[in-house]
Enzyme design. Structure first.
Site, PDB file in Angstrom:
ATOM      1  N   ARG A  84      13.282 -27.057 -10.939  1.00  0.00           N
ATOM      2  CA  ARG A  84      13.648 -25.863 -11.684  1.00  0.00           C
ATOM      3  C   ARG A  84      12.467 -25.523 -12.587  1.00  0.00           C
ATOM      4  NH1 ARG A  84      17.996 -25.087 -16.617  1.00  0.00           N
ATOM      5  NH2 ARG A  84      17.561 -22.867 -16.877  1.00  0.00           N
ATOM      6  N   HIS A  85      12.255 -24.242 -12.829  1.00  0.00           N
ATOM      7  CA  HIS A  85      11.187 -23.830 -13.737  1.00  0.00           C
ATOM      8  C   HIS A  85      11.383 -24.441 -15.121  1.00  0.00           C
ATOM      9  CE1 HIS A  85      13.794 -21.117 -15.998  1.00  0.00           C
ATOM     10  NE2 HIS A  85      14.301 -20.745 -14.831  1.00  0.00           N
ATOM     11  N   GLY A  86      10.303 -24.516 -15.888  1.00  0.00           N
ATOM     12  CA  GLY A  86      10.361 -25.013 -17.255  1.00  0.00           C
ATOM     13  C   GLY A  86      11.052 -24.022 -18.175  1.00  0.00           C
ATOM     14  N   GLN A  87      11.342 -24.489 -19.375  1.00  0.00           N
ATOM     15  CA  GLN A  87      12.024 -23.642 -20.354  1.00  0.00           C
ATOM     16  C   GLN A  87      11.249 -22.341 -20.591  1.00  0.00           C
ATOM     17  OE1 GLN A  87      11.697 -24.192 -24.668  1.00  0.00           O
ATOM     18  NE2 GLN A  87      13.913 -24.495 -24.708  1.00  0.00           N
TER      19      GLN A  87
ATOM     20  N   TRP B  18      13.549 -16.914 -23.031  1.00  0.00           N
ATOM     21  CA  TRP B  18      14.959 -16.514 -22.953  1.00  0.00           C
ATOM     22  C   TRP B  18      15.893 -17.713 -22.821  1.00  0.00           C
ATOM     23  CZ3 TRP B  18      15.941 -11.320 -19.980  1.00  0.00           C
ATOM     24  CH2 TRP B  18      15.334 -10.280 -20.705  1.00  0.00           C
ATOM     25  N   ASN B  19      15.464 -18.787 -22.140  1.00  0.00           N
ATOM     26  CA  ASN B  19      16.284 -20.006 -22.131  1.00  0.00           C
ATOM     27  C   ASN B  19      16.508 -20.475 -23.558  1.00  0.00           C
ATOM     28  OD1 ASN B  19      14.587 -21.447 -19.257  1.00  0.00           O
ATOM     29  ND2 ASN B  19      16.493 -20.295 -19.248  1.00  0.00           N
TER      30      ASN B  19
ATOM     31  N   GLN C  47      18.897 -14.749 -17.679  1.00  0.00           N
ATOM     32  CA  GLN C  47      17.722 -14.086 -17.104  1.00  0.00           C
ATOM     33  C   GLN C  47      18.020 -13.433 -15.770  1.00  0.00           C
ATOM     34  OE1 GLN C  47      13.750 -16.079 -18.381  1.00  0.00           O
ATOM     35  NE2 GLN C  47      15.172 -17.715 -17.866  1.00  0.00           N
ATOM     36  N   GLY C  48      18.690 -14.140 -14.876  1.00  0.00           N
ATOM     37  CA  GLY C  48      18.914 -13.581 -13.545  1.00  0.00           C
ATOM     38  C   GLY C  48      17.602 -13.175 -12.917  1.00  0.00           C
TER      39      GLY C  48
ATOM     40  N   GLU D 224      16.465 -16.403  -8.524  1.00  0.00           N
ATOM     41  CA  GLU D 224      17.682 -16.767  -9.250  1.00  0.00           C
ATOM     42  C   GLU D 224      18.811 -15.810  -8.896  1.00  0.00           C
ATOM     43  OE1 GLU D 224      19.549 -18.877 -10.177  1.00  0.00           O
ATOM     44  OE2 GLU D 224      19.173 -19.403 -12.269  1.00  0.00           O
TER      45      GLU D 224
END
Length: 192
Positions: A9-12, A15-16, A22-23, A85
């Site tokens: 999974r992508h890093g923080q 927006w996280n 985010q979608g 996503e």
């Protein structure tokens, strides 16, 4: 049967950190997010990836993560829109706590899984499942897949032969790598 895969999974992202959904929208990686991608690189550098291809979501946060996590480990990073996503329609960009939930909820991604299913104008889990199943059916080689929180869970759910209703039982996490082979999943992390 799906070839062996590593799922990241992508890093923080900014927006996280703000608990925004985010979608299909995007925001940059935070300093922590870049450090998490570096942790993934440390994990993957201990693996033999010679026969592995790298396929990434075309979204910026995933591609930036892939460029850090696979620097010097892969010849090329290919993109595939099917690793994007889950779309959340009208709720993209909104803070989770602004969605009028009837009861208080914590800000963890796990507490918000239901939001991804019922977002007005969103993709929904059945469509995401179909998209991920199509992607996996086309997968012919061992691969490193760099994607997003919900899409990662759906890919792993399908590989493990689980029902959509079990998506919340799969762990998430940034800065970790999931290795799936022969119907088994292992969570790889620094210090584990």
């Amino acid at each position: 049967m799906t070839p062996p895969v590593y799922v990241l999974r992508h890093g923080q992202t900014e927006w996280n950190a703000q608990h925004r959904i985010q979608g299909r929208l995007d925001s940059p990686l935070t300093r922590l997010g870049r450090a998490q991608a570096q942790q993934q690189r440390e994990i993957l550098s201990a693996r033999d990836l010679r026969d592995f291809q790298v396929i990434c979501s075309p979204q910026g946060r995933a591609f930036h993560t892939a460029s850090i996590a696979l620097e010097g480990l892969a010849r090329a990073i290919h993109t595939d829109r099917r690793l994007s996503e889950i779309a959340v329609g009208e709720w993209e960009g909104l803070r989770r706590n602004a969605l009028g939930a009837d009861q208080p909820m914590d800000e963890s991604e796990e507490s918000a899984l239901d939001l991804y299913e019922r977002a007005p104008g969103g993709e929904g889990f059945a469509a995401l499942h179909a998209r991920c199943a199509e992607f996996l059916a086309d997968l012919r080689r061992p691969s490193v897949l760099v994607t997003h929180g919900i899409t990662s869970r759906m890919l792993r759910l399908i590989i493990l032969g689980k029902d959509i209703s079990e998506i919340g039982m799969l762990p998430g996490g940034q800065g970790v790598v999931y290795h799936l082979e022969d119907g088994e999943m292992n969570r790889l992390s620094i210090g584990a």
